[in-house]
Motif scaffolding. Structure first.
Motif, short mmCIF file in Angstrom:
data_model
loop_
_atom_site.label_atom_id
_atom_site.label_comp_id
_atom_site.label_asym_id
_atom_site.label_seq_id
_atom_site.Cartn_x
_atom_site.Cartn_y
_atom_site.Cartn_z
N LEU A 50 9.04 21.17 96.06
CA LEU A 50 11.05 20.73 95.34
C LEU A 50 12.41 21.18 96.34
O LEU A 50 12.80 21.00 97.02
N ILE A 51 12.33 22.28 95.98
CA ILE A 51 13.02 23.03 96.73
C ILE A 51 13.16 23.17 98.43
O ILE A 51 14.72 22.82 98.48
N ASN A 52 12.28 22.89 98.60
CA ASN A 52 12.49 22.70 100.19
C ASN A 52 12.41 21.28 101.02
O ASN A 52 12.34 21.23 102.06
N LYS A 53 12.85 20.41 99.91
CA LYS A 53 13.21 18.82 100.12
C LYS A 53 11.34 18.26 100.01
O LYS A 53 11.86 17.29 101.26
N PRO B 40 9.74 15.15 101.24
CA PRO B 40 10.16 14.13 100.50
C PRO B 40 8.82 13.47 99.64
O PRO B 40 8.73 12.69 98.47
N LEU B 41 7.12 13.59 99.65
CA LEU B 41 6.51 13.18 99.07
C LEU B 41 6.35 13.78 97.73
O LEU B 41 6.41 12.85 96.45
N PHE B 42 6.84 15.48 97.47
CA PHE B 42 7.02 16.05 96.30
C PHE B 42 7.62 15.17 95.60
O PHE B 42 7.73 15.08 94.30
N VAL B 43 9.18 14.97 96.14
CA VAL B 43 10.48 14.82 95.86
C VAL B 43 9.97 13.04 95.19
O VAL B 43 10.58 13.04 94.35
#
Length: 462
Positions: free
Chosen positions: A83-86, A88-91
């Motif tokens: 999330l912190i590293n953006k 895309p799939l997790f965000v």
């Protein structure tokens, strides 16, 4: 020199000589690497890995069908960092399910573990035939499963289940007669000192916390990870290991792995470790080496529980039994991971897989535990056969039951007998020129001792 002074000098000399005789280890890799891996571990062969923490609340990682590239992108336990590293799939998943204002830390109160029954877990591990357990005590998010003095308000007693999860499971597992150890992450993604002043992080946080864990709970395995950012010298790894081997309460029997600095995997420490057959696996994969090693992996494609996985994403019981056979025949151990849920349950599909492995081991464990690889196995290229040895006996493990006669070359001597483990069935065979030909008997379903793989024992063949 008077007699009293001479006595003191001689006493000091004798104490120093005694320390050398007892084999004290110094804080350098030459000395640390000279310590043998305790025999209990090399005899054990099969262990259970447990990834369980705050990441068990979102319990999500992408799969190849979602666009994940490589096994590491599937790991649900990396949720916070992704999330912190953006990523895309997790965000995308996070924003759709929780909203962009929800932070990873907000998941901690929902890690309640209200259905956690440590005695039930321990019984399952025993029924699975596991000889050791490695619990993640603290992953890269820094959340500790015990009331660590060095993780105030970010541990399982202060927030979440309000329970010493590590202590409770340790008691249950030991009561079941199983060895227990702990995974410990050397790094913490978001500790304020880890990136800004790693020397202070090591001095004031990491080393004191590791010593606290060892001193309080006395693990038989210290399984470190997260070593890739800094060399072992910066992490003061040999200093810790010298303390562990010389002064700690587990100095005689503790086992360690090889993840102690960015340069150490498959080179320094204790057992060598592979992960889904990756990570410096060139030193062990597909070869029979003498150094103790271990493959770790999940039943699916994640270590932490991943709610995104379905039945087809899990290895079958047959595949897992074959995996265990393959690693043991190559001289290694298998550390098979389970990912419990945030409410403290082991998913039923994981229970079923472990039970099936245990049923197979109940019949064939003799060919797995306390065995060694057969040095001449590569001269018998039948891909469905694997070999282990114990004393003068040779075990031939078929992952596909042979439908015709099988000849095994380089058998040292004529066996006193040939039999199938778990089956009271006569096996015909002939021997000559160091070649043994086995006529496999036809087994009816009622005669078959097990599923997935069958073991022929050649008594006295070595």
């Amino acid at each position: 020199m008077n007699i009293k002074v001479l006595y003191i000098v001689l006493s000091c000399w004798m104490m120093a000589a005694g320390s050398v005789a007892q084999g004290r280890y110094t804080a350098d890799w030459t000395s640390i690497d000279s310590r043998p891996v305790p025999e209990w571990y090399t005899d054990a062969k099969f262990g259970i890995f447990i990834h369980w923490g705050v990441y068990s609340v979102p319990a999500w990682g992408p799969l190849p069908k979602d666009g994940a590239k490589g096994i590491y992108e599937c790991y649900s336990e990396h949720y916070w960092n992704r999330l912190i590293n953006k990523h895309p799939l997790f965000v995308k998943h996070h924003n759709e399910f929780y909203g962009e204002n929800v932070k990873y830390q907000d998941f901690a109160p929902d890690f309640k573990c209200e259905m956690f029954e440590p005695d039930d877990w321990a019984k399952l591990f025993k029924d699975a035939g596991a000889k050791y357990v490695v619990l993640v005590s603290k992953h890269h998010d820094g959340y500790a499963l015990w009331p660590s003095e060095h993780a105030w308000n970010w541990n399982a007693v202060d927030v979440g289940p309000h329970r010493d999860l590590l202590g409770d499971l340790t008691t249950a597992v030991r009561k079941a007669g199983i060895h227990i150890g702990y995974y410990y992450s050397l790094l913490e993604w978001f500790h304020p000192l880890y990136k800004t002043d790693v020397d202070k992080y090591v001095e004031t946080h990491m080393l004191p916390q590791m010593k606290e864990l060892v001193t309080k709970y006395k693990p038989e395995i210290v399984w470190t990870d997260g070593e890739w950012d800094y060399p072992s010298e910066r992490l003061r790894s040999v200093e810790f290991l010298a303390w562990l081997y010389n002064e700690s309460p587990v100095k005689e029997d503790v086992v360690v792995n090889d993840r102690w600095g960015k340069e150490t995997r498959s080179k320094h420490g204790g057992i060598y470790t592979t992960e889904y057959d990756l990570v410096h696996s060139d030193n062990v994969q597909g070869t029979r080496i003498r150094h103790p090693w271990e493959e770790c992996r999940g039943i699916g494609s994640s270590f932490g529980y991943n709610r995104n996985e379905n039945l087809d994403d899990y290895s079958t019981s047959e595949q897992l039994v074959h995996l265990l056979i393959d690693k043991v025949a190559l001289g290694g151990n298998l550390l098979l991971n389970i990912g419990p849920t945030a409410d403290g349950r082991i998913p039923v599909i994981m229970q079923q897989r472990l039970k099936d492995i245990g049923s197979w081991l109940a019949v064939n464990g003799e060919a797995i535990y306390s065995t060694n690889p057969w040095e001449t196995a590569n001269k018998n290229p039948d891909i469905s056969a694997y070999y282990t040895t114990k004393g003068k006996d040779l075990y031939v493990i078929f992952t596909k039951y042979p439908s015709k006669a099988v000849t095994i070359k380089n058998v040292e001597r004529k066996p006193a007998s040939v039999g199938i483990l778990g089956a009271d069935t006569k096996v015909s065979y002939s021997y000559g020129g160091k070649s043994l030909t086995i006529q496999p008997p036809t087994l009816s379903p009622s005669q078959a001792p097990c599923d997935y793989a069958w073991v022929f024992k050649l008594t006295g063949a070595l």
